[in-house]
Design a protein around this motif. Structure first.
Motif, PDB file in Angstrom:
ATOM      1  N   ALA A   1       0.809  -1.231   0.000  1.00 27.63           N
ATOM      2  CA  ALA A   1       0.000   0.000   0.000  1.00 27.63           C
ATOM      3  C   ALA A   1       0.838   1.274   0.000  1.00 27.63           C
ATOM      4  O   ALA A   1       0.375   2.332   0.418  1.00 27.63           O
ATOM      5  CB  ALA A   1      -0.973   0.011   1.179  1.00 27.63           C
TER       6      ALA A   1
ATOM      7  N   GLN B   1      -7.210   1.604  -5.500  1.00 34.86           N
ATOM      8  CA  GLN B   1      -6.690   1.123  -4.223  1.00 34.86           C
ATOM      9  C   GLN B   1      -6.622   2.249  -3.198  1.00 34.86           C
ATOM     10  O   GLN B   1      -6.916   2.047  -2.017  1.00 34.86           O
ATOM     11  CB  GLN B   1      -5.308   0.495  -4.420  1.00 34.86           C
ATOM     12  N   ARG B   2      -6.247   3.434  -3.652  1.00 31.59           N
ATOM     13  CA  ARG B   2      -6.240   4.590  -2.750  1.00 31.59           C
ATOM     14  C   ARG B   2      -7.657   4.906  -2.275  1.00 31.59           C
ATOM     15  O   ARG B   2      -7.879   5.235  -1.107  1.00 31.59           O
ATOM     16  CB  ARG B   2      -5.649   5.806  -3.468  1.00 31.59           C
TER      17      ARG B   2
ATOM     18  N   GLN C   1      -8.686   2.321   0.239  1.00 28.20           N
ATOM     19  CA  GLN C   1      -7.970   2.563   1.498  1.00 28.20           C
ATOM     20  C   GLN C   1      -8.677   3.656   2.302  1.00 28.20           C
ATOM     21  O   GLN C   1      -8.913   3.511   3.508  1.00 28.20           O
ATOM     22  CB  GLN C   1      -6.523   2.972   1.190  1.00 28.20           C
TER      23      GLN C   1
ATOM     24  N   GLU D   1     -12.200   2.410   3.563  1.00 27.07           N
ATOM     25  CA  GLU D   1     -12.111   1.545   4.739  1.00 27.07           C
ATOM     26  C   GLU D   1     -11.775   2.332   6.004  1.00 27.07           C
ATOM     27  O   GLU D   1     -12.134   1.925   7.109  1.00 27.07           O
ATOM     28  CB  GLU D   1     -11.068   0.448   4.492  1.00 27.07           C
TER      29      GLU D   1
END
Length: 231
Positions: free
Chosen positions: A48, A80-81, A84, A87
Motif C-alpha cells: 500500500a 486502491q487509494r 484505502q 475503509e
C-alpha cells in the motif's frame, strides 16, 4: 602487465562497490532495469505504498515488454487509494480518488459502485447533522440513492431510519413524504426480512397514521404493497 591488469580490475570493482546500486545498474540491460523497477513497484503496491509504486512503474520505458503491465498497475492505484480511504471512513478522500479513475481502468466498474457507496455515506453524515425540513430532504436523497444502489443492508438501514422519522413526525405532509420514500424503496426490496421489519415499524404507527383520514389510503396501500411482496 599482469599486475597492472589486476589492479585495474580491482579499481573497477571498488568503484562499483562505492557506487552501490547505481554501479550495478550500469551493468544491467535496459530490460533488466525495467524488470527491477517493475518488481519494486509491485512490492510497493502490495504494501500500500502507492506513491512509491507509481514512481517505480513510471521508470519502466515504453520500449520494455513490461510497459503495458506497468501502465495497468498505475491505472489500478487510484482505486486502491480510494478503497484505502473508504475503509478508513474518509469518504471525502475516497470520493476524490474514485472520481480520478479513467474508463480504461480495469477497476472502473467497481470504482463507480464504491463511489456511490462513498457519496451515500457522505449524505448520511450530512443527514445526521441537519434538522427539520433540511434533514428530511437529505433523507429523501438517501432514499433515492438506496433505490439506485439496491444494496440490502443500505435499504434495510434506510427504511429503518425513515420508519423512525415517521414515528416522530407530527406533520401530515412530512408523513406523506416519508411514506412515499418507503413505497419507492419497498418496490426494489426483495429480502422478506427487510419487508417484515418495515411492516412491523409501520404497524407500530398504525394508530397515529389512521387518525389522519388523508394518510389512511396511502398507509393501507403501503401495507398492502409490503404484504404482497412477502407472499
Amino acid at each position: 602487465m599482469g599486475y597492472r591488469k589486476n589492479l585495474g580490475i580491482i579499481l573497477i570493482m571498488t568503484s562499483l562497490l562505492l557506487l552501490g546500486g547505481c554501479g550495478w545498474s550500469m551493468l544491467m540491460t535496459s530490460e533488466e532495469r525495467a524488470a527491477v523497477a517493475f518488481k519494486s513497484g509491485t512490492e510497493a503496491y502490495e504494501t500500500a505504498e502507492f506513491s512509491q509504486a507509481t514512481g517505480f512503474f513510471r521508470q519502466v520505458p515504453p520500449e520494455s515488454a513490461l510497459y503495458n503491465q506497468s501502465v495497468q498497475m498505475i491505472l489500478k492505484i487510484p482505486f486502491q487509494r480510494g478503497m484505502q480511504a473508504f475503509e478508513m471512513q474518509d469518504y471525502d478522500r475516497s470520493v476524490r480518488e474514485f472520481r480520478k479513475i479513467d474508463k480504461t481502468s480495469p477497476d472502473y466498474e467497481k470504482a463507480q459502485r464504491f463511489l456511490q457507496y462513498a457519496i451515500f455515506a457522505q449524505q448520511q453524515d450530512l443527514y445526521n447533522d441537519l434538522k427539520g425540513e433540511d434533514r428530511i430532504k437529505a433523507l429523501g436523497i438517501m432514499a433515492e440513492m438506496a433505490v439506485e444502489l439496491r444494496d440490502t443492508d443500505i435499504l434495510s438501514n434506510s427504511l429503518e431510519t425513515i420508519g423512525s422519522e415517521l414515528s416522530q413526525s407530527s406533520s401530515a405532509s412530512e408523513s406523506e413524504e416519508l411514506m412515499k420514500m418507503m413505497e419507492n424503496m419497498i418496490s426494489v426490496t426483495e429480502d422478506p426480512e427487510v419487508r417484515k421489519n418495515t411492516l412491523n415499524q409501520l404497524l407500530g404507527d398504525f394508530k397515529k397514521l389512521h387518525q389522519n383520514p388523508n394518510l389512511r389510503p396511502q398507509m393501507f396501500n403501503l401495507i398492502g404493497q409490503i404484504k404482497v411482496g412477502m407472499l
